[in-house]
Scaffold this active site. Structure first.
Site, PDB file in Angstrom:
ATOM      1  N   GLU A 197       0.843  -1.217   0.000  1.00 36.78           N
ATOM      2  CA  GLU A 197       0.000   0.000   0.000  1.00 36.78           C
ATOM      3  C   GLU A 197       0.872   1.260   0.000  1.00 36.78           C
ATOM      4  OE1 GLU A 197      -2.960  -1.163  -0.521  1.00 36.78           O
ATOM      5  OE2 GLU A 197      -3.814   0.836  -0.822  1.00 36.78           O
TER       6      GLU A 197
HETATM    7  C1  LIG Z   1       2.438  -9.676   0.576  1.00 39.55           C
HETATM    8  C2  LIG Z   1       2.246  -8.670  -0.497  1.00 39.55           C
HETATM    9  C3  LIG Z   1       0.974  -8.381  -0.959  1.00 39.55           C
HETATM   10  C4  LIG Z   1       0.770  -7.444  -1.964  1.00 39.55           C
HETATM   11  N1  LIG Z   1      -0.481  -7.215  -2.408  1.00 39.55           N
HETATM   12  C5  LIG Z   1      -0.672  -6.416  -3.463  1.00 39.55           C
HETATM   13  C6  LIG Z   1      -1.957  -6.254  -4.034  1.00 39.55           C
HETATM   14  O1  LIG Z   1      -2.927  -6.833  -3.565  1.00 39.55           O
HETATM   15  N2  LIG Z   1      -2.090  -5.444  -5.107  1.00 39.55           N
HETATM   16  C7  LIG Z   1      -1.026  -4.787  -5.647  1.00 39.55           C
HETATM   17  O2  LIG Z   1      -1.201  -4.066  -6.612  1.00 39.55           O
HETATM   18  N3  LIG Z   1       0.188  -4.902  -5.109  1.00 39.55           N
HETATM   19  C8  LIG Z   1       0.399  -5.701  -4.048  1.00 39.55           C
HETATM   20  N4  LIG Z   1       1.671  -5.855  -3.537  1.00 39.55           N
HETATM   21  C9  LIG Z   1       2.764  -5.086  -4.129  1.00 39.55           C
HETATM   22  C10 LIG Z   1       3.246  -3.973  -3.211  1.00 39.55           C
HETATM   23  O3  LIG Z   1       2.288  -2.930  -3.134  1.00 39.55           O
HETATM   24  C11 LIG Z   1       4.605  -3.469  -3.716  1.00 39.55           C
HETATM   25  O4  LIG Z   1       5.539  -4.514  -3.554  1.00 39.55           O
HETATM   26  C12 LIG Z   1       5.063  -2.220  -2.962  1.00 39.55           C
HETATM   27  O5  LIG Z   1       4.240  -1.114  -3.219  1.00 39.55           O
HETATM   28  C13 LIG Z   1       6.501  -1.834  -3.311  1.00 39.55           C
HETATM   29  O6  LIG Z   1       6.671  -1.766  -4.707  1.00 39.55           O
HETATM   30  P1  LIG Z   1       7.818  -2.597  -5.399  1.00 39.55           P
HETATM   31  O7  LIG Z   1       7.778  -4.002  -4.905  1.00 39.55           O
HETATM   32  O8  LIG Z   1       7.689  -2.359  -6.854  1.00 39.55           O
HETATM   33  O9  LIG Z   1       9.173  -1.980  -4.841  1.00 39.55           O
HETATM   34  P2  LIG Z   1      10.027  -0.829  -5.481  1.00 39.55           P
HETATM   35  O10 LIG Z   1       9.142   0.291  -5.918  1.00 39.55           O
HETATM   36  O11 LIG Z   1      10.989  -1.376  -6.454  1.00 39.55           O
HETATM   37  O12 LIG Z   1      10.815  -0.346  -4.190  1.00 39.55           O
HETATM   38  C14 LIG Z   1      12.048  -0.891  -3.724  1.00 39.55           C
HETATM   39  C15 LIG Z   1      12.653   0.100  -2.727  1.00 39.55           C
HETATM   40  O13 LIG Z   1      12.926   1.348  -3.377  1.00 39.55           O
HETATM   41  C16 LIG Z   1      12.258   2.417  -2.728  1.00 39.55           C
HETATM   42  N5  LIG Z   1      11.776   3.331  -3.760  1.00 39.55           N
HETATM   43  C17 LIG Z   1      10.848   3.099  -4.710  1.00 39.55           C
HETATM   44  N6  LIG Z   1      10.644   4.194  -5.454  1.00 39.55           N
HETATM   45  C18 LIG Z   1      11.469   5.141  -4.970  1.00 39.55           C
HETATM   46  C19 LIG Z   1      11.731   6.496  -5.330  1.00 39.55           C
HETATM   47  N7  LIG Z   1      11.078   7.096  -6.326  1.00 39.55           N
HETATM   48  N8  LIG Z   1      12.632   7.170  -4.621  1.00 39.55           N
HETATM   49  C20 LIG Z   1      13.295   6.583  -3.608  1.00 39.55           C
HETATM   50  N9  LIG Z   1      13.098   5.311  -3.215  1.00 39.55           N
HETATM   51  C21 LIG Z   1      12.195   4.606  -3.883  1.00 39.55           C
HETATM   52  C22 LIG Z   1      11.105   1.748  -1.989  1.00 39.55           C
HETATM   53  O14 LIG Z   1      10.698   2.509  -0.897  1.00 39.55           O
HETATM   54  C23 LIG Z   1      11.714   0.431  -1.565  1.00 39.55           C
HETATM   55  O15 LIG Z   1      12.461   0.588  -0.398  1.00 39.55           O
HETATM   56  C24 LIG Z   1       1.888  -6.774  -2.530  1.00 39.55           C
HETATM   57  C25 LIG Z   1       3.172  -7.045  -2.066  1.00 39.55           C
HETATM   58  C26 LIG Z   1       3.366  -7.991  -1.073  1.00 39.55           C
HETATM   59  C27 LIG Z   1       4.768  -8.273  -0.613  1.00 39.55           C
END
Ligand SMILES: Cc1cc2nc3c(=O)[nH]c(=O)nc-3n(C[C@H](O)[C@H](O)[C@H](O)COP(=O)(O)OP(=O)(O)OC[C@H]3O[C@@H](n4cnc5c(N)ncnc54)[C@H](O)[C@@H]3O)c2cc1C
Length: 378
Positions: A197
């Site tokens: 989220e």
């Molecule tokens: C158990 C689980 C359930 C989930 N359920 C859902 C769901 O129902 N629906 C859905 O759509 N998604 C879902 N997700 C996905 C989840 O919302 C994302 O994994 C989360 O928002 C982080 O995005 P990402 O994995 O792409 O990480 P990334 O965006 O790649 O982030 C990796 C790191 O980089 C940092 N970062 C990212 N962007 C920036 C920036 N611009 N500047 C500086 N730092 C940054 C982040 O804070 C993090 O520390 C789920 C994930 C899990 C693990």
């Protein structure tokens, strides 16, 4: 499903079982292992136009912003509940565990590090969740768009929940590290609340960018106005940390203003750091408001009532002191280190530093009192 369409991002209802829709294996996760998570794939999935949510293309991000106030508040509550579940294991454990001739619950070095500060952070998060939920309940007209407040609630409570769960492992010593005592599970389960989220870093960015706009629109008065509200509360009740919260908010307003004049938000780290400071200042102010309402017997019937007005007042005083101390120290480190000395000196002068230092008087006594509340020694 949120999908890219020619008119911009758009939401579609895609029914389970349509051709081309499939999912991967259940992920083997660090926590929330009873909740199934897997990837979803789409290959040439066809959906009728009436599956477009709202019927107009390109509204996806606006629609997502509308629900974040609710969904982030929900994740905030997960963090809060998990953190308290962990503390509520540590508290009884420490009443029974004898070390150095007395129960751990009687040792300040234990309670004032592992229990009390975490209870205070969690209650600031709770006050913010309750305040935001109450506003959503009352917001018949704006569709409950509390995106920034949802972000602050989630950030405060998920970070506090993780800290509390980690402290609970420490509080149980070696047993904390074993599965039988549950706190390691709470720690694993709490961890996701800082990721999904919107990660904590994305929350810092959202909070900072949104409140920055308010700072600009009000010509720097947004947090001075909030400080004035605190000063008014302090006039009515000087026992709830409202005076300290006012100094904290004024120091925050000056920090933001210096960041503006010196164009410091071009550094992403500063922008994110401001988000962190804003969340802590608003969280402390929210707990102060809750303590004031509790004293007046004016809390919402939906508000959590584990702590009485005196306990909330002590927690609010601690939260306000913590937030104020955090703002002046982080501001001088990050803002002060980037600006000319004269600007840093000017910021220091306007930040109520001596008052914030003096407001720390009584901190240990308040922590003793909160420990007595938590251990039901009063
Ligand atoms: C158990 C689980 C359930 C989930 N359920 C859902 C769901 O129902 N629906 C859905 O759509 N998604 C879902 N997700 C996905 C989840 O919302 C994302 O994994 C989360 O928002 C982080 O995005 P990402 O994995 O792409 O990480 P990334 O965006 O790649 O982030 C990796 C790191 O980089 C940092 N970062 C990212 N962007 C920036 C920036 N611009 N500047 C500086 N730092 C940054 C982040 O804070 C993090 O520390 C789920 C994930 C899990 C693990």
């Amino acid at each position: 499903m949120l999908a890219k369409t020619p008119g911009g991002p758009s939401w579609f209802v895609v029914e389970k079982g349509v051709p081309g829709l499939s999912h991967g294996k259940p992920e083997d996760k660090h926590g929330i292992r009873a909740s199934n998570t897997s990837t979803v794939s789409l290959e040439d999935v066809y959906v009728d136009a009436d599956r477009l949510l709202g019927g107009v293309e390109g509204q996806g991000l606006i629609q997502a912003q509308l629900v974040f106030g609710y969904t982030r508040l929900m994740v905030a509550a997960f963090g809060l509940g998990t953190g308290w579940a962990a503390l509520d294991r540590a508290i009884p454990y420490s009443k029974d565990r004898i070390q150095g001739g007395a129960p751990l619950s009687e040792k300040q070095g234990y309670t004032h590090k592992l229990i009390v500060p975490n209870a205070v952070l969690l209650e600031a998060g709770r006050a913010y969740i309750e305040e935001t939920a109450e506003r959503i309940d009352g917001d018949a007209n704006d569709g409950g768009n509390r995106n920034t407040e949802g972000a602050i609630a989630k950030y405060l409570s998920s970070e506090a929940g993780n800290l509390a769960a980690d402290a609970a492992i420490q509080a149980l010593g070696g047993y904390g590290f074993t599965r039988e005592y549950m706190v390691e599970k709470y720690k694993r389960d709490a961890r996701i609340t800082r990721i999904y989220e919107g990660t904590s870093e994305i929350m810092e960015m959202t909070i900072s960018r949104d409140r920055w706009q308010f700072h600009l629109k009000t010509h720097g008065q947004f947090y001075h106005d909030m400080a004035r509200q605190m000063e008014e509360l302090h006039g009515k009740n000087n026992q709830i940390g409202a005076g300290t919260a006012a100094y904290c908010l004024r120091a925050l307003a000056e920090t933001l203003e210096t960041a503006r004049t010196q164009r410091l938000t071009r550094h992403q780290h500063i922008l994110f750091k401001l988000g962190e400071l804003i969340a802590h200042a608003e969280g402390a102010a929210s707990l102060v408001k809750k303590a004031a309402r509790s004293k007046e017997g004016a809390l919402s019937p939906k508000a959590y009532d584990r702590f009485n007005a005196d306990a909330l007042a002590a927690m609010a005083r601690i939260a306000a002191r913590d937030a104020a101390a955090k703002i002046i120290s982080e501001s001088s480190r990050w803002i002060g280190s980037l600006v000319p000395e004269t600007v840093a000196a000017e910021l220091e002068k306007k930040s109520f530093i001596p008052q914030i230092h003096r407001a720390q008087a009584g901190l240990l006594e308040d922590m003793d009192y909160v420990a007595d509340v938590l251990y039901e020694r009063l």
